[in-house]
Motif scaffolding. Structure first.
Motif, PDB file in Angstrom:
ATOM      1  N   VAL A 151     -24.096  35.364  46.819  1.00 28.37           N
ATOM      2  CA  VAL A 151     -23.586  36.735  46.663  1.00 28.37           C
ATOM      3  C   VAL A 151     -22.249  36.861  47.377  1.00 28.37           C
ATOM      4  O   VAL A 151     -21.280  37.407  46.826  1.00 28.37           O
ATOM      5  CB  VAL A 151     -24.595  37.774  47.204  1.00 28.37           C
ATOM      6  N   ALA A 152     -22.178  36.333  48.599  1.00 28.59           N
ATOM      7  CA  ALA A 152     -20.924  36.394  49.361  1.00 28.59           C
ATOM      8  C   ALA A 152     -19.818  35.663  48.612  1.00 28.59           C
ATOM      9  O   ALA A 152     -18.687  36.154  48.505  1.00 28.59           O
ATOM     10  CB  ALA A 152     -21.126  35.797  50.750  1.00 28.59           C
ATOM     11  N   GLY A 153     -20.164  34.494  48.040  1.00 26.93           N
ATOM     12  CA  GLY A 153     -19.185  33.714  47.283  1.00 26.93           C
ATOM     13  C   GLY A 153     -18.683  34.489  46.075  1.00 26.93           C
ATOM     14  O   GLY A 153     -17.485  34.535  45.797  1.00 26.93           O
ATOM     15  N   ALA A 154     -19.624  35.115  45.350  1.00 25.32           N
ATOM     16  CA  ALA A 154     -19.255  35.885  44.161  1.00 25.32           C
ATOM     17  C   ALA A 154     -18.304  37.018  44.540  1.00 25.32           C
ATOM     18  O   ALA A 154     -17.271  37.229  43.895  1.00 25.32           O
ATOM     19  CB  ALA A 154     -20.509  36.441  43.483  1.00 25.32           C
ATOM     20  N   LEU A 155     -18.644  37.726  45.622  1.00 17.78           N
ATOM     21  CA  LEU A 155     -17.797  38.847  46.048  1.00 17.78           C
ATOM     22  C   LEU A 155     -16.414  38.357  46.479  1.00 17.78           C
ATOM     23  O   LEU A 155     -15.402  38.997  46.192  1.00 17.78           O
ATOM     24  CB  LEU A 155     -18.470  39.617  47.191  1.00 17.78           C
ATOM     25  N   ALA A 156     -16.392  37.204  47.161  1.00 16.55           N
ATOM     26  CA  ALA A 156     -15.106  36.661  47.592  1.00 16.55           C
ATOM     27  C   ALA A 156     -14.219  36.381  46.383  1.00 16.55           C
ATOM     28  O   ALA A 156     -13.045  36.751  46.357  1.00 16.55           O
ATOM     29  CB  ALA A 156     -15.325  35.388  48.411  1.00 16.55           C
ATOM     30  N   ILE A 158     -14.467  37.738  43.385  1.00 18.17           N
ATOM     31  CA  ILE A 158     -14.141  38.996  42.703  1.00 18.17           C
ATOM     32  C   ILE A 158     -12.974  39.711  43.372  1.00 18.17           C
ATOM     33  O   ILE A 158     -12.101  40.268  42.707  1.00 18.17           O
ATOM     34  CB  ILE A 158     -15.390  39.912  42.656  1.00 18.17           C
ATOM     35  N   TYR A 159     -12.941  39.700  44.709  1.00 22.09           N
ATOM     36  CA  TYR A 159     -11.898  40.463  45.392  1.00 22.09           C
ATOM     37  C   TYR A 159     -10.643  39.675  45.724  1.00 22.09           C
ATOM     38  O   TYR A 159      -9.578  40.246  45.915  1.00 22.09           O
ATOM     39  CB  TYR A 159     -12.470  41.130  46.652  1.00 22.09           C
ATOM     40  N   ILE A 160     -10.752  38.346  45.813  1.00 21.59           N
ATOM     41  CA  ILE A 160      -9.570  37.571  46.208  1.00 21.59           C
ATOM     42  C   ILE A 160      -8.793  37.063  44.988  1.00 21.59           C
ATOM     43  O   ILE A 160      -7.567  37.083  44.978  1.00 21.59           O
ATOM     44  CB  ILE A 160      -9.967  36.406  47.144  1.00 21.59           C
ATOM     45  N   LEU A 161      -9.509  36.674  43.929  1.00 21.89           N
ATOM     46  CA  LEU A 161      -8.828  36.104  42.766  1.00 21.89           C
ATOM     47  C   LEU A 161      -7.736  37.007  42.178  1.00 21.89           C
ATOM     48  O   LEU A 161      -6.651  36.516  41.842  1.00 21.89           O
ATOM     49  CB  LEU A 161      -9.858  35.732  41.685  1.00 21.89           C
ATOM     50  N   PRO A 162      -7.979  38.330  42.031  1.00 24.19           N
ATOM     51  CA  PRO A 162      -6.938  39.184  41.421  1.00 24.19           C
ATOM     52  C   PRO A 162      -5.619  39.179  42.181  1.00 24.19           C
ATOM     53  O   PRO A 162      -4.586  39.546  41.621  1.00 24.19           O
ATOM     54  CB  PRO A 162      -7.572  40.578  41.446  1.00 24.19           C
ATOM     55  N   ARG A 163      -5.635  38.762  43.474  1.00 29.54           N
ATOM     56  CA  ARG A 163      -4.385  38.683  44.217  1.00 29.54           C
ATOM     57  C   ARG A 163      -3.485  37.595  43.639  1.00 29.54           C
ATOM     58  O   ARG A 163      -2.278  37.618  43.817  1.00 29.54           O
ATOM     59  CB  ARG A 163      -4.653  38.346  45.684  1.00 29.54           C
ATOM     60  N   PHE A 164      -4.107  36.588  42.994  1.00 27.65           N
ATOM     61  CA  PHE A 164      -3.320  35.469  42.492  1.00 27.65           C
ATOM     62  C   PHE A 164      -3.096  35.538  40.992  1.00 27.65           C
ATOM     63  O   PHE A 164      -2.016  35.259  40.506  1.00 27.65           O
ATOM     64  CB  PHE A 164      -3.998  34.146  42.878  1.00 27.65           C
ATOM     65  N   PRO A 171     -14.654  39.016  37.822  1.00 31.27           N
ATOM     66  CA  PRO A 171     -16.125  38.945  37.828  1.00 31.27           C
ATOM     67  C   PRO A 171     -16.654  37.825  36.943  1.00 31.27           C
ATOM     68  O   PRO A 171     -17.648  37.176  37.261  1.00 31.27           O
ATOM     69  CB  PRO A 171     -16.543  40.318  37.286  1.00 31.27           C
ATOM     70  N   LEU A 172     -15.952  37.596  35.811  1.00 36.29           N
ATOM     71  CA  LEU A 172     -16.384  36.535  34.901  1.00 36.29           C
ATOM     72  C   LEU A 172     -16.241  35.169  35.574  1.00 36.29           C
ATOM     73  O   LEU A 172     -17.151  34.332  35.508  1.00 36.29           O
ATOM     74  CB  LEU A 172     -15.541  36.584  33.622  1.00 36.29           C
ATOM     75  N   VAL A 173     -15.103  34.962  36.246  1.00 38.20           N
ATOM     76  CA  VAL A 173     -14.890  33.702  36.955  1.00 38.20           C
ATOM     77  C   VAL A 173     -15.983  33.525  38.013  1.00 38.20           C
ATOM     78  O   VAL A 173     -16.554  32.443  38.170  1.00 38.20           O
ATOM     79  CB  VAL A 173     -13.493  33.673  37.618  1.00 38.20           C
ATOM     80  N   ALA A 174     -16.296  34.610  38.723  1.00 45.75           N
ATOM     81  CA  ALA A 174     -17.330  34.542  39.757  1.00 45.75           C
ATOM     82  C   ALA A 174     -18.652  34.100  39.155  1.00 45.75           C
ATOM     83  O   ALA A 174     -19.337  33.225  39.694  1.00 45.75           O
ATOM     84  CB  ALA A 174     -17.480  35.914  40.429  1.00 45.75           C
ATOM     85  N   ILE A 175     -19.004  34.666  38.002  1.00 41.57           N
ATOM     86  CA  ILE A 175     -20.275  34.318  37.373  1.00 41.57           C
ATOM     87  C   ILE A 175     -20.293  32.860  36.939  1.00 41.57           C
ATOM     88  O   ILE A 175     -21.265  32.129  37.181  1.00 41.57           O
ATOM     89  CB  ILE A 175     -20.545  35.269  36.186  1.00 41.57           C
ATOM     90  N   VAL A 176     -19.189  32.405  36.333  1.00 43.86           N
ATOM     91  CA  VAL A 176     -19.126  31.018  35.869  1.00 43.86           C
ATOM     92  C   VAL A 176     -19.242  30.062  37.055  1.00 43.86           C
ATOM     93  O   VAL A 176     -20.044  29.126  37.046  1.00 43.86           O
ATOM     94  CB  VAL A 176     -17.817  30.772  35.082  1.00 43.86           C
ATOM     95  N   VAL A 177     -18.455  30.333  38.109  1.00 41.94           N
ATOM     96  CA  VAL A 177     -18.445  29.438  39.274  1.00 41.94           C
ATOM     97  C   VAL A 177     -19.829  29.390  39.938  1.00 41.94           C
ATOM     98  O   VAL A 177     -20.362  28.311  40.216  1.00 41.94           O
ATOM     99  CB  VAL A 177     -17.365  29.885  40.289  1.00 41.94           C
ATOM    100  N   ILE A 178     -20.412  30.561  40.169  1.00 40.08           N
ATOM    101  CA  ILE A 178     -21.711  30.607  40.858  1.00 40.08           C
ATOM    102  C   ILE A 178     -22.796  29.942  39.995  1.00 40.08           C
ATOM    103  O   ILE A 178     -23.667  29.228  40.507  1.00 40.08           O
ATOM    104  CB  ILE A 178     -22.102  32.065  41.201  1.00 40.08           C
ATOM    105  N   THR A 179     -22.708  30.162  38.665  1.00 41.64           N
ATOM    106  CA  THR A 179     -23.695  29.529  37.778  1.00 41.64           C
ATOM    107  C   THR A 179     -23.567  28.007  37.854  1.00 41.64           C
ATOM    108  O   THR A 179     -24.571  27.285  37.953  1.00 41.64           O
ATOM    109  CB  THR A 179     -23.496  30.009  36.327  1.00 41.64           C
TER     110      THR A 179
END
Lengths: 490, 139
Positions: A151-156, A158-164, A171-179
């Motif tokens: 969960v912490a990884g997913a949130l990280a 979700i909130y950090i990626l848009p900076r780059f 959120p989609l990237v978070a789901i793919v990575v965590i899966t």
């Protein structure tokens, strides 16, 4: 609406609409699954609902570019119905919800939204955010540290990626990575597949399998009414936000009817009731979607994704969905209301807090809205019931003038009657109502009471300065100006 | 001479300082025309709609933000126009500046430190980088 306007709302922005619709479809999948799990039904129910509602609303909605699908607000209302009576009753309730909304649309009830004050609206979204958040806590029960880490990884992400980069939805990237992490590490965390069925089939037209009798109606009607109200509240709020973002107007009554039609269709095709989604609509507009085509694309592309990636969807760990839901709740909460809480009028702040508290205690958004609206009405009546009466002596103390300022109605008459000194030494009294307004029978009764009390003491009373409406009321209902007047006539 | 001046404003203190510099550019130029552009940030739409729910006019509150700016322009006797756009502030200002071919764009700098700039993003830097006309960033 003429043909060219219809064409414009469909094909005025083809490229932007299709791209934005696809982005929204990707973002919709985890949410539709998570909201189904909140409601306590199989993920398919939320996905079918999202498909049906998005496709239907694209044609019949009043706000082009707005995204409607299965939502958290609606899921939260239906929890107990599903738990106590099962899916078939939910489908029937969904159809009835749609019928109620169509009727509301036909009678143009959207205008009654003005009776929902701003503080209740803010309380509504804040309560919704809190409930979405707390509904996720159960997924942590009995899980290992891996769940927390994911969960912490997913949130990280979700909130950090848009900076780059904003090219892909975070959120989609978070789901793919965590899966991927869950699959490759062979982690034991629960997945979407463990929560219920996810089939590859298209939705089918079915009549809900319920006994068609009064008893069934009595079970589903309260839920349907609550769903209809909550759905419209969120839909019309979202429509307003999309209006503002795109700087265009939209037909709120058409939207009300459209939401109803979409829910009727969803119910017959095995979907749960839904409404407009603030978050997804904002994503759509920001991704360049403004026309009806964007909503249609979102629905159709969603269905294609479910058919193609079915095997992958069931492997999504709940941790990733919980992360997305925490993001949704943070995004839903109106944080500026916390910053401005001490600046708001006290009564507004109380209404907002009470609305939130009522929802959190009852787990029912419609009860919160009802409590909030009633409380604001009481506060309003209390505020406006302040009547000021001040007096001045004229003509060397032979005459006294009472000047009345304020609204005379059932809540203010006691104060009004008590503000006169009935043991006057003067011979004549003027009651000046220029700055007052008589609203109801209680107000006329109060005037009678005052005048007759003075007359009993042998003082002459003149009522002056009545405005037009008030004088009509006095003409019809008052007794003081008629022969043989007695206060007891009231 | 700078005849067509784009003044990007959000009604803040920094923007007011930019107004003064824009007016400075119009001195002794009777052809000067200032277009004030205020971009309504779409990320703020939700909060704004909630804060103004049932209020008569949400746009009125936004125009109020520019009241001081407008007063200054009126006082200086310059020809001007106020334009409210909807979108991401940076890209919207750039697009508008390039489409309507301004002679110069005047914009206030919020004066963020480097951390804030990384998180919030600098609107004035974006405009300076991507607008085709000269850009004056007022500190």
């Amino acid at each position: 609406m003429n043909l060219s306007a219809i064409k414009q709302s469909w094909f005025g922005n083809i490229k932007g609409d299709i791209l934005a619709g696809m982005v929204v479809a990707l973002a919709l999948i985890p949410e539709a699954i998570a909201f189904s799990i909140i409601a306590g039904v199989d993920p398919m129910v939320g996905l079918y609902a999202s498909f049906c509602i998005a496709v239907v609303i694209a044609f019949v909605g009043g706000r082009p570019g707005m995204i409607s699908a299965a939502t958290g607000a609606m899921a939260l209302v239906m929890v107990t119905l599903v738990a106590e009576h099962g899916l078939q009753y939910l489908l029937a309730a969904t159809i009835l919800t749609g019928i109620i909304q169509i009727v509301m649309g036909i009678f143009k009830l959207a205008r009654f939204m003005k009776f929902v004050p701003r503080s209740v609206m803010i309380g509504f979204v804040n309560a919704l955010a809190i409930l979405i958040f707390t509904s996720q806590l159960q997924h942590f029960v009995g899980e290992s540290w891996q769940m927390y880490a994911m969960v912490a990884g997913a949130l990280a992400i979700i909130y950090i990626l848009p900076r780059f980069t904003k090219a892909v939805p975070a959120p989609l990237v978070a789901i793919v990575v965590i899966t991927l992490i869950a699959v490759y590490t062979g982690s034991e965390v629960r997945t979407v597949g463990d929560m219920g069925e996810l089939t590859q089939a298209l939705p089918l037209f079915l009549l809900p399998d319920i006994p068609l009798n009064l008893e069934t109606l009595m079970i589903i009607f309260p839920y349907s009414l609550a769903l209809a109200v909550v759905g419209l509240l969120e839909s019309l709020l979202t429509a307003q936000i999309v209006d503002d973002m795109t700087d265009t107007e939209s037909d709120k009554n058409k939207e009300t009817k459209g939401q109803g039609i979409a829910n009727v269709v969803a119910g017959f095709f095995g979907g749960m009731a839904g409404c407009a989604m603030i978050g997804q609509s904002v994503i759509n507009v920001k991704s360049g979607g403004t026309g009806r085509l964007s909503t249609l694309t979102a629905g159709v592309f969603l269905m294609i994704l479910i058919m193609v990636f079915n095997d992958l969807l069931v492997q999504i760990p709940m941790a990733a969905l919980v992360g997305v839901m925490i993001m949704v709740s943070i995004g839903t909460f109106d944080w500026s209301s916390l910053r401005h809480l001490h600046l708001m009028p006290k009564t507004d702040a109380v209404v907002m807090v009470v609305t939130v508290a009522a929802v959190v205690l009852t787990h029912n958004l419609s009860i919160g809205v009802l409590v909030g609206v009633l409380l604001s009405a009481i506060f309003f009546a209390a505020k406006i019931s302040k009547v000021h009466v001040h007096s001045l002596q004229v003509e060397a103390g032979r005459k006294k003038v009472y000047v009345v300022t304020g609204q005379l109605f059932f809540a203010s008459v006691n104060e009004f009657v008590a503000s006169f000194d009935y043991k006057e030494s003067c011979e004549e009294i003027d009651i000046d109502l220029k700055a007052a307004h008589l609203w109801d029978d209680s107000a006329v009764g109060a005037i009678d009471k005052v005048v007759l009390k003075y007359q009993d003491n042998g003082t002459k009373v003149n009522i002056i300065g009545l405005n037009h409406e008030s004088s009509i009321l006095v003409e019809k209902r008052a007794v003081y100006n008629k022969p043989d007047a007695k206060a007891a006539n009231h | 001479m700078f005849d067509k001046i784009l003044l990007a404003s959000d009604g803040s203190e920094h923007a007011i300082r930019a107004v003064e510099k824009a007016l400075f550019l119009t001195r002794n130029n009777s052809n000067a025309f200032i277009e004030v552009v205020y971009v309504v940030d779409r990320d703020k739409s939700k909060a704004d709609v909630l804060q103004n729910w049932n209020a008569a006019d949400i746009d009125l509150k936004r125009k109020e933000k520019l009241a001081f700016t407008e007063q200054k322009l009126k006082h200086a006797g310059v020809r001007y126009q106020i334009n409210i756009l909807h979108g991401d502030p940076g890209p919207s200002i750039v697009k508008h500046a390039n489409e309507k071919a301004f002679d110069v764009c005047v914009i206030g700098s919020r004066g963020l430190n480097s951390l804030q700039e990384m998180v919030l993003g600098s609107v004035s830097h974006k405009v300076a980088k991507r607008a085709n006309c000269p850009v004056m960033i007022v500190k």
